[in-house]
Design a protein around this motif. Structure first.
Motif, short mmCIF file in Angstrom:
data_model
loop_
_atom_site.label_atom_id
_atom_site.label_comp_id
_atom_site.label_asym_id
_atom_site.label_seq_id
_atom_site.Cartn_x
_atom_site.Cartn_y
_atom_site.Cartn_z
N VAL A 211 0.83 -1.21 0.00
CA VAL A 211 0.00 0.00 0.00
C VAL A 211 0.86 1.25 0.00
O VAL A 211 0.61 2.21 -0.75
CB VAL A 211 -0.95 -0.01 1.21
N VAL A 212 1.92 1.26 0.82
CA VAL A 212 2.84 2.40 0.86
C VAL A 212 3.50 2.59 -0.50
O VAL A 212 3.65 3.71 -1.00
CB VAL A 212 3.90 2.21 1.97
N MET A 213 3.91 1.48 -1.13
CA MET A 213 4.52 1.55 -2.45
C MET A 213 3.57 2.16 -3.47
O MET A 213 3.96 3.03 -4.26
CB MET A 213 4.94 0.14 -2.89
N MET A 214 2.31 1.72 -3.46
CA MET A 214 1.34 2.24 -4.42
C MET A 214 1.11 3.73 -4.23
O MET A 214 1.08 4.50 -5.20
CB MET A 214 0.02 1.48 -4.29
N ILE A 215 0.98 4.16 -2.96
CA ILE A 215 0.76 5.59 -2.69
C ILE A 215 1.96 6.41 -3.16
O ILE A 215 1.81 7.44 -3.84
CB ILE A 215 0.50 5.81 -1.19
N GLY A 216 3.16 5.95 -2.81
CA GLY A 216 4.36 6.70 -3.18
C GLY A 216 4.58 6.75 -4.67
O GLY A 216 4.92 7.80 -5.25
N TRP A 217 4.39 5.61 -5.34
CA TRP A 217 4.62 5.55 -6.79
C TRP A 217 3.56 6.36 -7.53
O TRP A 217 3.89 7.12 -8.47
CB TRP A 217 4.62 4.10 -7.25
N PHE A 218 2.31 6.23 -7.15
CA PHE A 218 1.26 7.03 -7.78
C PHE A 218 1.56 8.52 -7.61
O PHE A 218 1.40 9.31 -8.54
CB PHE A 218 -0.10 6.70 -7.15
N HIS A 219 1.98 8.90 -6.41
CA HIS A 219 2.27 10.31 -6.14
C HIS A 219 3.37 10.82 -7.06
O HIS A 219 3.27 11.93 -7.62
CB HIS A 219 2.66 10.49 -4.67
N ASN A 220 4.43 10.05 -7.22
CA ASN A 220 5.54 10.49 -8.07
C ASN A 220 5.10 10.68 -9.52
O ASN A 220 5.43 11.67 -10.17
CB ASN A 220 6.68 9.47 -8.02
N VAL A 221 4.36 9.69 -10.05
CA VAL A 221 3.92 9.76 -11.44
C VAL A 221 2.97 10.93 -11.66
O VAL A 221 3.07 11.65 -12.66
CB VAL A 221 3.26 8.43 -11.86
N ILE A 222 2.06 11.14 -10.72
CA ILE A 222 1.11 12.25 -10.85
C ILE A 222 1.84 13.59 -10.83
O ILE A 222 1.55 14.49 -11.64
CB ILE A 222 0.06 12.19 -9.72
N GLN A 223 2.81 13.75 -9.94
CA GLN A 223 3.56 15.00 -9.86
C GLN A 223 4.36 15.24 -11.14
O GLN A 223 4.43 16.38 -11.63
CB GLN A 223 4.50 14.97 -8.65
N GLU A 224 4.95 14.20 -11.70
CA GLU A 224 5.69 14.36 -12.96
C GLU A 224 4.75 14.76 -14.09
O GLU A 224 5.11 15.59 -14.93
CB GLU A 224 6.40 13.04 -13.30
N SER A 225 3.55 14.17 -14.12
CA SER A 225 2.59 14.52 -15.16
C SER A 225 2.14 15.97 -15.04
O SER A 225 2.09 16.71 -16.02
CB SER A 225 1.39 13.58 -15.08
#
Length: 305
Positions: free
Chosen positions: A71-85
């Motif tokens: 769950v922590v991985m999904m939150i962190g990875w989603f956050h990174n991709v969204i910020q880059e977009s």
């Protein structure tokens, strides 16, 4: 009908950077974190299935730790991709890379479930006839399991215990209708996004999420019924093994897909998507339709046949 009137950045800047840059992301620790979480889930589940004792008790903590890590991985990875977009770092070439990556990911999931369906096919079409003494294996039949009957599902185990087969009527049929309906509502939601209809987009997506949660709830009810009233457990021979592995892993994928849809709903609330630029929503739609197709195959081959 309300309209989606703005996006995270001006369209002329978006179109300009689409042709000028190809963003190469920095190295990320999230893949190894996800691998660690999946490893802990596998080890914890294995320990939890051991006979009651210290290992079984310890396995619950390991399993919970693995779930929290994922769950922590999904939150962190989603956050990174969204910020880059949102920072305008992605180009047309990057969009094609995302599409290729999502396509290969779904293909890997097809192979994953293909292995379990292959195990089911092997058990039903090869192992069962072989144990029954077919194909000149009469001696094997007499030595290994003299009272074996070549019928499916195998409700009797070598130890002599007997279970019941899960019927396709009732909860399984209702869950099938729920998932089929959720595919329709998600498709309507995507059409609303492409037509710039914000209210319809949100309503159809919220209905899809409610249907997904309902599916998971009723699957939990089905498992309780199987364990408490049908004596159908993971220890119920090859039938119990294949039943819970296939339906359980599918339930896990539905859970991940539901989280995906909730993230998409949150991003819609912040106007991250436009009718022209919404691949994240499209990727979530691909994944959800794939999960539905897997369930249809599962319903036919596990419950009906």
């Amino acid at each position: 009908m309300d309209k989606v009137t703005h996006s995270a950045e001006p369209h002329h800047e978006h179109d300009k950077r689409q042709t000028e840059i190809y963003y190469v992301p920095a190295q990320s620790n999230w893949p190894i974190v996800g691998a660690l979480g999946l490893f802990l889930i596998a080890v914890g589940a294995g320990l939890l299935l051991q006979p009651k004792g210290m290992l079984s008790h310890f396995g619950g903590f390991v399993l919970l730790g693995g779930i929290v890590t994922v769950v922590v991985m999904m939150i962190g990875w989603f956050h990174n991709v969204i910020q880059e977009s949102l920072a305008g770092l992605y180009s047309h070439q990057m969009a094609r890379s995302f599409r290729q990556g999502m396509s290969w990911f779904i293909f890997s999931e097809v192979m994953f479930f293909g292995a379990f369906f292959g195990a089911l096919f092997y058990a039903r079409m090869i192992a069962v006839p072989w144990l029954s003494g077919a194909s000149n294996n009469a001696m094997t039949h007499e030595v290994l399991w003299p009272t074996f009957e070549a019928i499916w599902p195998l409700i009797k185990t070598p130890s002599g215990t007997e279970t019941q087969a899960m019927p396709w009527q009732g909860l399984p049929l209702m869950n099938t209708l729920i998932l089929l309906t959720s595919s329709i509502t998600l498709h309507l939601s995507q059409l609303s996004l492409e037509k710039n209809q914000r209210t319809a987009l949100i309503v159809w997506l919220e209905i899809t999420i409610v249907l997904a949660i309902a599916f998971l709830f009723y699957q939990g009810q089905e498992y309780l019924h199987a364990y408490q009233e049908m004596n159908l457990t993971l220890q119920s021979g090859v039938y119990g093994n294949t039943f819970f592995l296939l339906t359980g892993f599918h339930g896990l994928h539905v859970t991940l897909g539901t989280i995906f849809l909730i993230v998409l709903l949150a991003r819609i609330a912040f106007d991250h998507f436009t009718p022209r630029d919404h691949f994240a929503f499209q990727a979530g739609s691909w994944y959800w339709h794939f999960v539905d197709v897997v369930w249809l195959c599962l319903f036919v081959f596990v419950y009906v046949l």
